[in-house]
Design a protein around this motif. Structure first.
Motif, PDB file in Angstrom:
ATOM      1  N   ASP A   1       0.854  -1.184   0.000  1.00  0.00           N
ATOM      2  CA  ASP A   1       0.000   0.000   0.000  1.00  0.00           C
ATOM      3  C   ASP A   1       0.893   1.238   0.000  1.00  0.00           C
ATOM      4  OD1 ASP A   1      -1.729   2.110   0.576  1.00  0.00           O
ATOM      5  OD2 ASP A   1      -2.937   0.929   1.966  1.00  0.00           O
ATOM      6  N   ALA A   2       0.746   2.059  -1.028  1.00  0.00           N
ATOM      7  CA  ALA A   2       1.581   3.251  -1.160  1.00  0.00           C
ATOM      8  C   ALA A   2       1.339   4.261  -0.052  1.00  0.00           C
ATOM      9  CB  ALA A   2       1.338   3.901  -2.521  1.00  0.00           C
ATOM     10  N   SER A   3       0.197   4.159   0.633  1.00  0.00           N
ATOM     11  CA  SER A   3      -0.076   5.082   1.731  1.00  0.00           C
ATOM     12  C   SER A   3       0.497   4.580   3.055  1.00  0.00           C
ATOM     13  CB  SER A   3      -1.586   5.300   1.874  1.00  0.00           C
ATOM     14  OG  SER A   3      -2.236   4.107   2.291  1.00  0.00           O
ATOM     15  N   LEU A   4       1.009   3.344   3.070  1.00  0.00           N
ATOM     16  CA  LEU A   4       1.544   2.757   4.294  1.00  0.00           C
ATOM     17  C   LEU A   4       3.058   2.617   4.247  1.00  0.00           C
ATOM     18  CD1 LEU A   4       0.852   1.435   7.038  1.00  0.00           C
ATOM     19  CD2 LEU A   4       0.704  -0.749   5.835  1.00  0.00           C
ATOM     20  N   PHE A   5       3.587   2.121   3.123  1.00  0.00           N
ATOM     21  CA  PHE A   5       5.020   1.909   2.994  1.00  0.00           C
ATOM     22  C   PHE A   5       5.580   2.658   1.789  1.00  0.00           C
ATOM     23  CE2 PHE A   5       4.086  -2.031   5.422  1.00  0.00           C
ATOM     24  CZ  PHE A   5       5.047  -1.885   6.424  1.00  0.00           C
ATOM     25  N   ARG A   6       6.759   3.204   1.949  1.00  0.00           N
ATOM     26  CA  ARG A   6       7.506   3.751   0.828  1.00  0.00           C
ATOM     27  C   ARG A   6       7.977   2.604  -0.067  1.00  0.00           C
ATOM     28  NH1 ARG A   6      10.847   8.514   1.894  1.00  0.00           N
ATOM     29  NH2 ARG A   6      12.579   7.319   1.007  1.00  0.00           N
ATOM     30  N   ARG A   7       8.342   2.958  -1.307  1.00  0.00           N
ATOM     31  CA  ARG A   7       8.823   1.918  -2.217  1.00  0.00           C
ATOM     32  C   ARG A   7      10.121   1.282  -1.725  1.00  0.00           C
ATOM     33  NH1 ARG A   7       8.781   5.108  -7.739  1.00  0.00           N
ATOM     34  NH2 ARG A   7       8.913   6.860  -6.298  1.00  0.00           N
ATOM     35  N   ASP A   8      10.971   2.077  -1.057  1.00  0.00           N
ATOM     36  CA  ASP A   8      12.223   1.493  -0.578  1.00  0.00           C
ATOM     37  C   ASP A   8      12.034   0.679   0.698  1.00  0.00           C
ATOM     38  OD1 ASP A   8      11.681   3.749   0.927  1.00  0.00           O
ATOM     39  OD2 ASP A   8      13.512   4.813   0.385  1.00  0.00           O
ATOM     40  N   GLU A   9      10.833   0.705   1.291  1.00  0.00           N
ATOM     41  CA  GLU A   9      10.528  -0.141   2.443  1.00  0.00           C
ATOM     42  C   GLU A   9       9.922  -1.481   2.033  1.00  0.00           C
ATOM     43  OE1 GLU A   9       9.281   2.385   6.224  1.00  0.00           O
ATOM     44  OE2 GLU A   9       8.106   2.992   4.470  1.00  0.00           O
ATOM     45  N   ILE A  10       9.511  -1.599   0.781  1.00  0.00           N
ATOM     46  CA  ILE A  10       8.904  -2.828   0.273  1.00  0.00           C
ATOM     47  C   ILE A  10       9.987  -3.631  -0.436  1.00  0.00           C
ATOM     48  CG2 ILE A  10       7.176  -3.812  -1.270  1.00  0.00           C
ATOM     49  CD1 ILE A  10       5.486  -1.292  -0.807  1.00  0.00           C
ATOM     50  N   LYS A  11      10.308  -4.794   0.116  1.00  0.00           N
ATOM     51  CA  LYS A  11      11.402  -5.623  -0.390  1.00  0.00           C
ATOM     52  C   LYS A  11      10.839  -6.916  -0.978  1.00  0.00           C
ATOM     53  CE  LYS A  11      14.160  -2.861   2.165  1.00  0.00           C
ATOM     54  NZ  LYS A  11      15.162  -1.902   1.643  1.00  0.00           N
ATOM     55  N   PHE A  12      11.591  -7.510  -1.881  1.00  0.00           N
ATOM     56  CA  PHE A  12      11.184  -8.765  -2.518  1.00  0.00           C
ATOM     57  C   PHE A  12      12.334  -9.765  -2.505  1.00  0.00           C
ATOM     58  CE2 PHE A  12       8.616  -5.485  -4.684  1.00  0.00           C
ATOM     59  CZ  PHE A  12       7.347  -5.956  -4.398  1.00  0.00           C
ATOM     60  N   VAL A  13      11.976 -11.050  -2.492  1.00  0.00           N
ATOM     61  CA  VAL A  13      12.941 -12.140  -2.652  1.00  0.00           C
ATOM     62  C   VAL A  13      12.352 -13.129  -3.638  1.00  0.00           C
ATOM     63  CG1 VAL A  13      14.189 -14.018  -1.540  1.00  0.00           C
ATOM     64  CG2 VAL A  13      13.815 -11.894  -0.292  1.00  0.00           C
ATOM     65  N   GLU A  14      13.154 -13.555  -4.602  1.00  0.00           N
ATOM     66  CA  GLU A  14      12.719 -14.630  -5.489  1.00  0.00           C
ATOM     67  C   GLU A  14      13.879 -15.578  -5.732  1.00  0.00           C
ATOM     68  OE1 GLU A  14      11.217 -13.134  -9.133  1.00  0.00           O
ATOM     69  OE2 GLU A  14      13.154 -12.451  -9.899  1.00  0.00           O
ATOM     70  N   ARG A  15      13.528 -16.786  -6.143  1.00  0.00           N
ATOM     71  CA  ARG A  15      14.531 -17.842  -6.307  1.00  0.00           C
ATOM     72  C   ARG A  15      14.499 -18.349  -7.740  1.00  0.00           C
ATOM     73  NH1 ARG A  15      15.356 -22.020  -1.385  1.00  0.00           N
ATOM     74  NH2 ARG A  15      17.356 -22.939  -1.985  1.00  0.00           N
ATOM     75  N   ASP A  16      15.655 -18.405  -8.359  1.00  0.00           N
ATOM     76  CA  ASP A  16      15.759 -18.865  -9.733  1.00  0.00           C
ATOM     77  C   ASP A  16      15.492 -20.372  -9.804  1.00  0.00           C
ATOM     78  OD1 ASP A  16      17.582 -20.054 -12.054  1.00  0.00           O
ATOM     79  OD2 ASP A  16      17.107 -17.970 -12.579  1.00  0.00           O
ATOM     80  N   ASP A  17      14.591 -20.770 -10.681  1.00  0.00           N
ATOM     81  CA  ASP A  17      14.215 -22.186 -10.775  1.00  0.00           C
ATOM     82  C   ASP A  17      15.340 -23.055 -11.308  1.00  0.00           C
ATOM     83  OD1 ASP A  17      11.689 -21.812  -9.757  1.00  0.00           O
ATOM     84  OD2 ASP A  17      10.743 -21.516 -11.713  1.00  0.00           O
ATOM     85  N   ASP A  18      16.257 -22.480 -12.072  1.00  0.00           N
ATOM     86  CA  ASP A  18      17.352 -23.265 -12.652  1.00  0.00           C
ATOM     87  C   ASP A  18      18.524 -23.409 -11.684  1.00  0.00           C
ATOM     88  OD1 ASP A  18      16.003 -23.646 -15.092  1.00  0.00           O
ATOM     89  OD2 ASP A  18      16.645 -21.666 -15.791  1.00  0.00           O
ATOM     90  N   THR A  19      18.923 -22.302 -11.058  1.00  0.00           N
ATOM     91  CA  THR A  19      20.093 -22.337 -10.167  1.00  0.00           C
ATOM     92  C   THR A  19      19.724 -22.569  -8.708  1.00  0.00           C
ATOM     93  OG1 THR A  19      20.038 -19.948  -9.730  1.00  0.00           O
ATOM     94  CG2 THR A  19      21.255 -20.703 -11.685  1.00  0.00           C
ATOM     95  N   ASN A  20      18.449 -22.315  -8.345  1.00  0.00           N
ATOM     96  CA  ASN A  20      17.985 -22.357  -6.948  1.00  0.00           C
ATOM     97  C   ASN A  20      18.649 -21.287  -6.083  1.00  0.00           C
ATOM     98  OD1 ASN A  20      16.028 -24.441  -7.016  1.00  0.00           O
ATOM     99  ND2 ASN A  20      17.667 -25.965  -7.115  1.00  0.00           N
ATOM    100  N   HIS A  21      19.181 -20.251  -6.709  1.00  0.00           N
ATOM    101  CA  HIS A  21      19.790 -19.151  -5.973  1.00  0.00           C
ATOM    102  C   HIS A  21      18.772 -18.037  -5.772  1.00  0.00           C
ATOM    103  CE1 HIS A  21      24.010 -20.409  -7.675  1.00  0.00           C
ATOM    104  NE2 HIS A  21      23.465 -21.322  -6.888  1.00  0.00           N
ATOM    105  N   SER A  22      18.823 -17.411  -4.610  1.00  0.00           N
ATOM    106  CA  SER A  22      17.895 -16.330  -4.279  1.00  0.00           C
ATOM    107  C   SER A  22      18.486 -14.967  -4.631  1.00  0.00           C
ATOM    108  CB  SER A  22      17.551 -16.350  -2.788  1.00  0.00           C
ATOM    109  OG  SER A  22      16.888 -17.535  -2.423  1.00  0.00           O
ATOM    110  N   VAL A  23      17.613 -14.048  -4.975  1.00  0.00           N
ATOM    111  CA  VAL A  23      18.011 -12.654  -5.169  1.00  0.00           C
ATOM    112  C   VAL A  23      17.035 -11.775  -4.381  1.00  0.00           C
ATOM    113  CG1 VAL A  23      19.103 -12.974  -7.409  1.00  0.00           C
ATOM    114  CG2 VAL A  23      16.656 -12.469  -7.295  1.00  0.00           C
ATOM    115  N   HIS A  24      17.542 -10.643  -3.944  1.00  0.00           N
ATOM    116  CA  HIS A  24      16.756  -9.713  -3.132  1.00  0.00           C
ATOM    117  C   HIS A  24      16.810  -8.328  -3.772  1.00  0.00           C
ATOM    118  CE1 HIS A  24      15.664  -6.988   0.100  1.00  0.00           C
ATOM    119  NE2 HIS A  24      16.882  -6.465   0.063  1.00  0.00           N
ATOM    120  N   TYR A  25      15.686  -7.635  -3.774  1.00  0.00           N
ATOM    121  CA  TYR A  25      15.638  -6.281  -4.333  1.00  0.00           C
ATOM    122  C   TYR A  25      14.471  -5.537  -3.697  1.00  0.00           C
ATOM    123  CZ  TYR A  25      12.331  -8.858  -7.282  1.00  0.00           C
ATOM    124  OH  TYR A  25      11.316  -9.664  -7.725  1.00  0.00           O
ATOM    125  N   ALA A  26      14.433  -4.230  -3.912  1.00  0.00           N
ATOM    126  CA  ALA A  26      13.367  -3.393  -3.368  1.00  0.00           C
ATOM    127  C   ALA A  26      12.503  -2.860  -4.499  1.00  0.00           C
ATOM    128  CB  ALA A  26      13.960  -2.228  -2.568  1.00  0.00           C
TER     129      ALA A  26
END
Length: 443
Positions: free
Chosen positions: A368-393
């Motif tokens: 929710d843009a009225s609750l969190f800034r964009r730099d407060e919203i973080k994501f994690v996803e995992r590559d299906d081929d390597t099984n390695h995780s990456v993190h970004y905002a």
């Protein structure tokens, strides 16, 4: 309260699914505007340092969200015991903090593990990092070694330990030096080198004993009291000890009872009861002048018990300052209660000690843009081929990508504009199971 307490950044590399460097940043991203009440500022010397007061982390199951919190907890555990040997303590919810052979990625070919952290404690900027050789995944008998260890205060190097050892005394740490230390002589360097053990931190051992006991106490105090990291928040239980521990003693906890009434518990009080002499007190629901006392886990809902156990941690960090990091802090608790707690962290008239909260979630209500800034919203996803995780905002997305302030973040997330989401469909699998067909594991 003396000084300020803020987490600015945490990094790790080759920690479980995070093979490449993962940088969890709590400093505001450049050019992000709005919700300025989420930004806290501390001045050290002539320079201002800013931090976010909250962060929320999204990603599908098994993406690596908990590994971020686990890495924080593991670094804290290593620092508190002062070595990279396995901990001789009962197993915690984060086994990797005790059994370090669980840390290296199973495909990393014995690459070293890295941790670094930047935080503000008592109006000093602390940068501390370590690179450690733990061997390969499940390699219990590998001769472990600290390859590099660094400490800087107010961006001035204090020590660098690798093949050699360099120690400096910037003016900012002089008040914290041991009484007999005036400068770094060759003799002190020789003593320091001789005190080094491959698997022991110089911070807790030689540097503390020879150079700056008070400075190390300040740093360790931040990790112990101000950096509160909770793995498996659904399993935490607040236990109490009292001076009077005689059998069947009952203590009504007024603060917890009053807070629980706001949460929705009106029919009973809450408190603690000692079952046997000398034991920790057990959380109980208490009825009508203590005539009926029932363990809270037997009477209250699961969400209520979770709230009762988590709320004191929230109060502690708001009252004393510091950073509360919790794995799925929000599970089974009503969104209205959660939104209110988050808004308290964002309220600089209440959050006067500049406390921070960081948590993982699957609940889209916080997108929710009225609750969190964009730099407060973080994501994690995992590559299906390597099984390695990456993190970004969310703030890492550029305006050219169509990510603008005030957009419907929740809708965008569910149409896979940000990644860190995985389509899950059990239909075919369950249909085949019902019809008695075997399902290939690789299908």
């Amino acid at each position: 309260m003396e000084g300020e307490f803020m987490l600015l950044e945490f990094k790790t590399k080759n920690y479980k699914s995070f093979v490449d460097e993962m940088s969890f940043i709590m400093s505001p991203a450049p050019k992000q505007k709005g919700l300025d009440y989420s930004v806290q500022t501390t001045k050290i010397g002539a320079k201002n340092y800013k931090s976010l007061c909250s962060a929320v982390v999204y990603g599908p199951n098994a993406s690596g969200k908990t590994n971020i919190i686990g890495a924080m907890d593991t670094m804290k555990s290593i620092i508190m015991r002062g070595n990279i040997r396995n901990a001789d303590v009962p197993m915690s919810m984060n086994a990797a903090s005790s059994l370090l052979e669980l840390i290296p990625n199973c495909d990393s070919n014995s690459a070293p593990v890295e941790f670094s952290i930047r935080f503000i404690e008592n109006d000093m900027l602390i940068d501390y990092s370590m690179i450690v050789d733990l061997g390969g995944f499940l390699e219990k008998d590998h001769p472990r070694k600290i390859l590099e260890e660094k400490l800087a205060v107010n961006e001035k190097p204090v020590f660098i330990r690798n093949d050699k050892l360099e120690v400096s005394i910037p003016s900012c740490i002089k008040p914290y030096l041991n009484s007999n230390i005036k400068s770094v002589s060759q003799q002190l360097k020789d003593i320091s080198v001789n005190s080094l053990s491959d698997d022991e931190l110089f911070l807790n051992n030689g540097f503390k004993n020879i150079f700056a006991k008070q400075l190390v106490a300040l740093i360790l105090g931040w990790f112990e009291k101000k950096f509160v990291v909770i793995i498996r928040s659904d399993a935490i239980k607040i236990m109490k000890k009292f001076s009077d521990t005689s059998e069947n003693t009952i203590y009504v906890e007024k603060t917890l009872t009053d807070a629980s009434k706001i949460f929705g518990i009106n029919s009973n009080a809450l408190g603690y009861k000692t079952v046997a002499e000398g034991d920790d007190a057990v959380l109980c629901s208490i009825f009508k002048d203590k005539k009926a006392i029932i363990p809270a886990e037997q009477f209250e809902s699961y969400g209520t018990v979770r709230f009762i156990n988590e709320f004191p941690l929230v109060i502690n960090v708001l009252k004393n300052g510091g950073t509360l990091v919790m794995d799925e802090f929000d599970a089974s608790i009503h969104p209205m209660a959660l939104m209110n707690i988050i808004n308290i962290f964002h309220n600089d008239e209440i959050n006067i000690n500049k406390a921070q909260i960081i948590f993982n979630t699957h609940n889209p209500i916080f997108l929710d843009a009225s609750l969190f800034r964009r730099d407060e919203i973080k994501f994690v996803e995992r590559d299906d081929d390597t099984n390695h995780s990456v993190h970004y905002a969310l703030s890492d997305f550029k305006t050219a990508d169509g990510i603008r302030k005030g957009e419907d973040y929740m809708n965008n997330y569910f149409v896979n504009r940000y990644g860190a989401i995985k389509e899950v469909d059990f239909s075919d699998f369950i249909e085949q199971m019902i019809k008695g067909k075997e399902v290939a594991a690789d299908d």
